[in-house]
Design a protein around this motif. Sequence first.
Motif, PDB file in Angstrom:
ATOM      1  N   VAL A   3      -7.860  -3.867  -4.835  1.00  0.00           N
ATOM      2  CA  VAL A   3      -7.291  -2.743  -4.094  1.00  0.00           C
ATOM      3  C   VAL A   3      -8.139  -1.486  -4.291  1.00  0.00           C
ATOM      4  CG1 VAL A   3      -5.305  -1.181  -3.927  1.00  0.00           C
ATOM      5  CG2 VAL A   3      -4.940  -3.646  -4.127  1.00  0.00           C
TER       6      VAL A   3
ATOM      7  N   ASP B  22      -0.672   4.601  -5.219  1.00  0.00           N
ATOM      8  CA  ASP B  22      -1.497   5.796  -5.164  1.00  0.00           C
ATOM      9  C   ASP B  22      -2.340   5.841  -6.443  1.00  0.00           C
ATOM     10  OD1 ASP B  22      -2.644   8.114  -4.266  1.00  0.00           O
ATOM     11  OD2 ASP B  22      -0.749   9.167  -3.925  1.00  0.00           O
TER      12      ASP B  22
ATOM     13  N   PHE C 187       0.808  -1.215   0.000  1.00  0.00           N
ATOM     14  CA  PHE C 187       0.000   0.000   0.000  1.00  0.00           C
ATOM     15  C   PHE C 187       0.846   1.273   0.000  1.00  0.00           C
ATOM     16  CE2 PHE C 187      -2.831  -3.190   1.986  1.00  0.00           C
ATOM     17  CZ  PHE C 187      -3.881  -3.112   1.086  1.00  0.00           C
TER      18      PHE C 187
ATOM     19  N   LEU D 240     -10.228   0.526  -1.330  1.00  0.00           N
ATOM     20  CA  LEU D 240      -9.847   1.875  -0.934  1.00  0.00           C
ATOM     21  C   LEU D 240     -10.991   2.866  -1.131  1.00  0.00           C
ATOM     22  CD1 LEU D 240      -6.168   2.144  -2.245  1.00  0.00           C
ATOM     23  CD2 LEU D 240      -6.970   1.674   0.073  1.00  0.00           C
TER      24      LEU D 240
ATOM     25  N   TYR E 244      -3.607  -0.116   4.526  1.00  0.00           N
ATOM     26  CA  TYR E 244      -3.740   1.104   3.730  1.00  0.00           C
ATOM     27  C   TYR E 244      -3.898   2.347   4.595  1.00  0.00           C
ATOM     28  CZ  TYR E 244      -8.435  -0.518   4.769  1.00  0.00           C
ATOM     29  OH  TYR E 244      -9.547  -1.005   5.422  1.00  0.00           O
TER      30      TYR E 244
END
Length: 678
Positions: free
Chosen positions: A73, A22, A18, A77, A391
């Motif tokens: 992912v 980005d 993590f 997020l 994260y």
Amino acid sequence: MANPLLQQSTLPFQLPDFAAIDVPEIEAALDEGMARQREEIRAITDSTEPANFENTVLALEASGDVLRRTANVFFALISSDATEGLRELEADVVPRLSAHEDAITLDPVLFARIAEVYAGRDALSDEDRNLTERYYTEFTLAGAELEPKDQDRLRELNSEIAAAQAEFRAKLQADTNDSAVLFETAEELDGLSDAELSACARAASDRGLDGYLVTLVLPTTQPYLATLTNRESRRRLFEASMARGSRGNEHDTTATVQRILRLRAERAKLLGYPNHAAYAVADASAGTVEAIEERIYPMAAPAARNADRERELLQQLADRERAEAGAEPFEIAAWDWAYYSDKVRAERYAVDASALRPYFEYDRVLRDGVFFAANAVYGMTFEERTDLCGYSPDVRVFEVKDKDGSSLGLFLHDVYTRDAKRGGAWMNNFVDQSGFEQTLPVVCNNLNVPKPADGEPTLLTLDEVRTLFHEFGHAIHGLLSDCRYAHVSGTSVPRDFVEFPSQVNEMWIEWPEVIANYAVHHQTGEPLDPAVVERLRESAQWGEGYETSAYLGAALLDQELHKTTEPIEDLAAFQAEALRRIGLDNPAVPPRYGTAYFNHAFGGGYDARYYSYIWSEVLDADTVAWFVDNGGLRPENGDRFRDELLSRGRSRDPMESYRQFRGRDPEVEPLLERRGLV
């Protein structure tokens, strides 16, 4: 630096790195993942060899690893730690992901090859045949047999629906954040504990505000309504909760909901279904809308009667208190229910729910309750891996091991609320279990508990304890998966079956050996009095009228919204009329979710399937009865439940797994008794 999402992570269990991920990495990996999977699909469809399991179905299963890894992912997020950049990416990429999926499921050459393997499926092994049947069914439901012009329109509809759902999620999260209620003084929040006041002060400070900020969780009834003594404060909090998504501001979800309903109705018609509800449940355990109408709708009337009886008791108590104080009486309103319900529980059963919180310190509940029960039943052990990072700094990482010491995977836990996190509680996968790909699961549980000030303990309400156990039931389902193919592993089961294992796990909350192990006063070390535990059990059915009515109000509203095929001009009026027809229009008992903030229905995932919780609860209650009859917290019981059901995913029909476990079809009587509906 190389994009870490373009290859398998080198961290233990392929935990995503993590710190190196980005928005630019995610966007690039999504684009590259789609491009690579298109090439992999093209290799299947360009083959001149006759279709067989290996060169078609297995090749399809193996395709898209970069896209799957990145999407896991990305969507985690978006739910748990969404930056502004991620939200902007979601709005852009979700329609493209939908179009990419359509390009696969609507590829006529690919479907023809799958159909060829499907025709000869009887010669395959059980797991290979099951995977073939799953892909064939899913492609059919996705419109693979439609005419080309209808497929073109279907692609447009899917893209528009995906974009609208992303828009709904973004608007709801923003409006939920904006709807937090600011109180100037601690006196307005009389009834909250020091830790709760500390959390509210911290929430205000984090936004640069003076005073005390009460942030909102997703359901209509907010947790603090049970303890706030100031009726005006309760009213403000409740009305802020109810108004989300319908305040006429830039985050108003009304037009988005109307668009989603219209688009879903058109898609269902195009696919040959009378409405979206019929389409949504076609591949579920229920199978048909009629089955839901036969089993679930009749629960509304007895639930409403129970709620009316409960309301009478609440009104008597409120009237007595007002008379003793020499104050004017008032009629019990929705914002009063939780407060007086707790008082009735305390009076009738000598159980003060707010007084239980010092006994429910988060880390102790997790380790000595949730983990303790999992060890006793399934032999699982948990080691916190402080060398691995999630994260967010709030995320804890545990390695999970089996009874023989072998690794089962990783468990991530994200318990605290924050502005970047959506409301509610859920489980998601970062890595799917697969014998074929030789991967172990990496699963994550999310809750929304207010974070106290530094140095203060995190004390849970009884409802939050229940949520902790419930969500960990999903995690167990994922961690104990033992399937050859990821497509059918873990929690990849029908929506109206997936809640079943998580609901079963709630049984351990008040199990004598378990609650005695975790319910300990965080300051004195004093265990919770066994007499209080017994009274908790005795009081279990108190409030079921309200809880069942509120849940069914949302579940059946979800059905009514998705059975209609005409545009809905006034959502509030439609909701009111639907609840009246169902018989759940008590203004003091609002549905668990209102239309404008019904994320399950319009954020995607549970559309026309919110009934799943009570459908699964039939299996849950029947299973709990089996555990009780067979001695409860015993490894032999866990082995049977694990071997016949938890480990199977959808590698065979889940209801067949249930029959193999239970020895028969489920019976509804245990649920009716539990909910006081007999």
